[in-house]
Design an enzyme around this catalytic site. Structure first.
Site, PDB file in Angstrom:
ATOM      1  N   ASP B  95       0.865  -1.167   0.000  1.00 24.34           N
ATOM      2  CA  ASP B  95       0.000   0.000   0.000  1.00 24.34           C
ATOM      3  C   ASP B  95       0.909   1.226   0.000  1.00 24.34           C
ATOM      4  OD1 ASP B  95      -2.117   1.656   0.048  1.00 24.34           O
ATOM      5  OD2 ASP B  95      -2.829   1.120   2.044  1.00 24.34           O
ATOM      6  N   ASP B 268      -7.846  -7.089   0.528  1.00 22.94           N
ATOM      7  CA  ASP B 268      -6.911  -7.242   1.650  1.00 22.94           C
ATOM      8  C   ASP B 268      -7.650  -6.795   2.884  1.00 22.94           C
ATOM      9  OD1 ASP B 268      -6.631  -4.194   1.156  1.00 22.94           O
ATOM     10  OD2 ASP B 268      -5.586  -4.542   3.045  1.00 22.94           O
ATOM     11  N   CYS B 306     -13.362 -27.227   7.052  1.00 23.06           N
ATOM     12  CA  CYS B 306     -12.063 -26.632   6.708  1.00 23.06           C
ATOM     13  C   CYS B 306     -10.988 -27.709   6.724  1.00 23.06           C
ATOM     14  CB  CYS B 306     -11.715 -25.528   7.706  1.00 23.06           C
ATOM     15  SG  CYS B 306     -10.141 -24.705   7.378  1.00 23.06           S
ATOM     16  N   CYS B 308      -7.665 -27.021   6.722  1.00 28.45           N
ATOM     17  CA  CYS B 308      -6.362 -26.419   7.057  1.00 28.45           C
ATOM     18  C   CYS B 308      -5.654 -27.249   8.120  1.00 28.45           C
ATOM     19  CB  CYS B 308      -6.515 -24.963   7.494  1.00 28.45           C
ATOM     20  SG  CYS B 308      -6.946 -24.709   9.232  1.00 28.45           S
ATOM     21  N   CYS B 311      -7.275 -27.092  11.665  1.00 27.52           N
ATOM     22  CA  CYS B 311      -8.504 -27.884  11.830  1.00 27.52           C
ATOM     23  C   CYS B 311      -8.210 -29.376  11.767  1.00 27.52           C
ATOM     24  CB  CYS B 311      -9.532 -27.486  10.777  1.00 27.52           C
ATOM     25  SG  CYS B 311     -10.248 -25.850  11.112  1.00 27.52           S
ATOM     26  N   HIS B 337      -5.768 -20.415  10.818  1.00 27.35           N
ATOM     27  CA  HIS B 337      -7.058 -20.952  10.360  1.00 27.35           C
ATOM     28  C   HIS B 337      -7.891 -19.881   9.671  1.00 27.35           C
ATOM     29  CE1 HIS B 337     -11.095 -22.425  10.117  1.00 27.35           C
ATOM     30  NE2 HIS B 337     -11.463 -21.330  10.758  1.00 27.35           N
TER      31      HIS B 337
END
Lengths: 369, 369
Positions: B95, B268, B306, B308, B311, B337
């Protein structure tokens, strides 16, 4: 009575008093000398089980006192035991809570049967006895349970030390009688402060119980470093060759090396992770503070002799930036490196003992650190 | 003059206004819609580059304002650029610092040429101009640089919004003239608040510069959610089909889904990681607080849909224990997560757009979350 797994410790090599061994536990094998990262409340602060495998930790320590209060037995048992609760499938040793409870001082009341104490979290009252502390650790399903002991802060009067040895001995006997679970080994803890006669008395009583392992407690609790080293040596010599010897609460490179030299096999300490959180880096060439200005533009690795993921990935400049910015990744990465460093040092110690080059290795490290 | 890498955005599929694209950057390809984790000071809080690869982040965002102040240009350039400094080898967007500087309010002074401000760290004085902000981002070697803009907090008077559009337009033109580095794409930022005429004016001026991408700024800065959604749709429609559209500062599942529906390609937000640090779990079935008593003995995964690493490894009970104990592993794991959840949702959105099932997917998620 269930048969206990005695004799699971194999002595592979010695060089002088230094020992290279192998401890076979329910969740795997621990090569010794071994350094155990401390996961007080079922987490080695900031690190995952995958990180701990990455630093080649073979066993971690957790604390009966803390787990008893939070999350408590029901939650851990409900999860299927401590291993499943924290997702760590290698060995776990739990301390008995003796050290923590006696640190509470004004919040605890000791008697011959056990100790009543108030939680540091919510003030609630709890009671430890040798029996319920063994049962708790067995319920957690840990690989090694420690007997409840009375740990005395140094300096201390002989009367106090003698009373502590008397109770610790009685409690070890009661722990041995209460011990039921074959997959959980029971270790006794020696006390006696800086008194050779009391240390000898404590050791003799424990050894008579023929336990699978013995810890040296009541050191690193206020005495000088020289006294600690001297009494670790004295205490180790009182223990049988064929059982692992665990020196509690020791964890600088210098102290680990100096006491492996006396025949210590196992260590635990919060030192590497506490240093990691406060920005103190442990390297082969000594310790330094990441806030030091010289690291701001130093693009080399933290410890050029370390092959851990942190040293292979990040620069000193980046780590310095994280600590200067108060970023949580700093404590995480430095904790990981510091543990990797301690563990790689004990790995090197094992190789040196096998190769009968222990003295050279020891002296080389003691000069550098 | 160095040739700029225009036209690196490929539109693969559309379904209604929703778009499925691919942005080719110097450090790799970004499939869109894309969610960019925020690494304000060259670290996504608590997570390593390996963790970010694990959650399948393809691009991250960092901040000119923060990096300018600490560690500063010299250190990052000395490290060989921002990618090497933070050990992240995939794309980075920075940014421009406009948003941060205008948040400083009493600490900054705006003029037509640029903005002078005082550091929030040490009070030191600094100056941003469109030219030095582009040069800084090019020196960092980032894949996408944002033009310096004037971001106005809402609600705001029309005069203030109009002045912001005028300066933002002039600064975008100066940024485009200052832009030198082919491997760094320059994106312009649209302003105009909740004023259709000003939004149109801002968009037209930016589009005339034929930049490689366009961002919609000045939303999620105080207006209602309905106004944000409506103006994201209005603003997206002002931008050319063949360029990526980046909606700044948006990051709940609901808002991402609702604005992909308007043709937004990139997002974002600190939301997933900030929630992760404060114990707020983002799941497919809504958000919840890990301190809730019902999680203490819930041995199921955080989000059953999920996949991931968090998880797949840990239970709700364990995560609840970490937060209740104030353990730093809790914020780390929940941040990981939450990012994995946001990113897997945009991955599903991409598949739905390709398969022309976007409306069903969108409505299914908006009902659940």
């Amino acid at each position: 009575m269930i048969e206990k797994t005695l004799g699971s410790f194999e002595l592979i090599a010695t060089d002088g008093a230094a020992r290279r061994g192998r401890l076979t536990l329910a969740h795997g094998t621990v090569e010794t000398p071994a350094f155990m990262p401390v996961g007080t409340v079922a987490t080695v602060k900031g690190l995952t089980p995958a990180d701990l495998r990455d630093v080649r930790a073979e066993i971690i320590l957790s604390n009966t006192y803390h787990l008893w209060l939070r999350p408590g037995r029901a939650t851990i048992v409900g999860a299927g035991g401590l291993h499943r609760f924290m997702a760590w499938d290698r060995p776990i040793l739990t301390d008995s809570g003796g050290f923590q409870v006696f640190s509470l001082e004004s919040r605890r009341k000791l008697d011959d049967d056990g100790v009543t104490f108030r939680s540091h979290i919510d003030g609630s009252e709890h009671r430890f006895t040798p029996e319920n502390v063994v049962a708790f650790q067995e319920d957690l399903g840990v690989d090694v349970a420690m007997a409840l002991d009375v740990c005395v802060k140094l300096p201390a009067e002989r009367d106090e030390l003698e009373a502590a040895v008397r109770r610790t001995t009685s409690w070890a006997e009661r722990s041995a009688s209460a011990w039921r679970r074959g997959a959980t080994l029971l270790f006794g803890i020696m006390q006696g402060g800086l008194d050779e006669e009391l240390r000898s008395r404590s050791a003799a009583a424990l050894v008579a119980l023929d336990l699978p392992g013995y810890a040296i407690g009541g050191l690193s609790v206020g005495e000088s470093r020289d006294e600690m080293i001297r009494f670790a040596r004295f205490a180790a010599a009182l223990l049988p060759q064929e059982r692992p010897r665990y020196l509690m609460g020791v964890g600088t490179i210098r102290d680990v090396i100096a006491t492996i030299d006396s025949g210590i096999d196992m260590f635990d300490c919060v030192y590497p992770t506490r240093c990691g959180r406060t920005g103190r880096a442990i390297t082969r060439d000594g310790e330094f503070n990441m806030m030091n200005a010289r690291f701001v533009d130093d693009f080399g690795p933290l410890d050029p002799t370390c092959s851990c993921a942190v040293c292979e990935t990040f620069s000193r400049a980046y780590l310095a930036h994280l600590f200067r910015s108060g970023e949580m990744l700093g404590p995480r990465l430095l904790s990981q490196h510091n543990l990797a460093r301690l563990i790689s040092i004990v790995e090197e110690a094992r190789a040196a003992i096998e190769q009968k080059t222990w003295e050279t290795f020891r002296d080389g490290l003691l000069i550098r650190t």
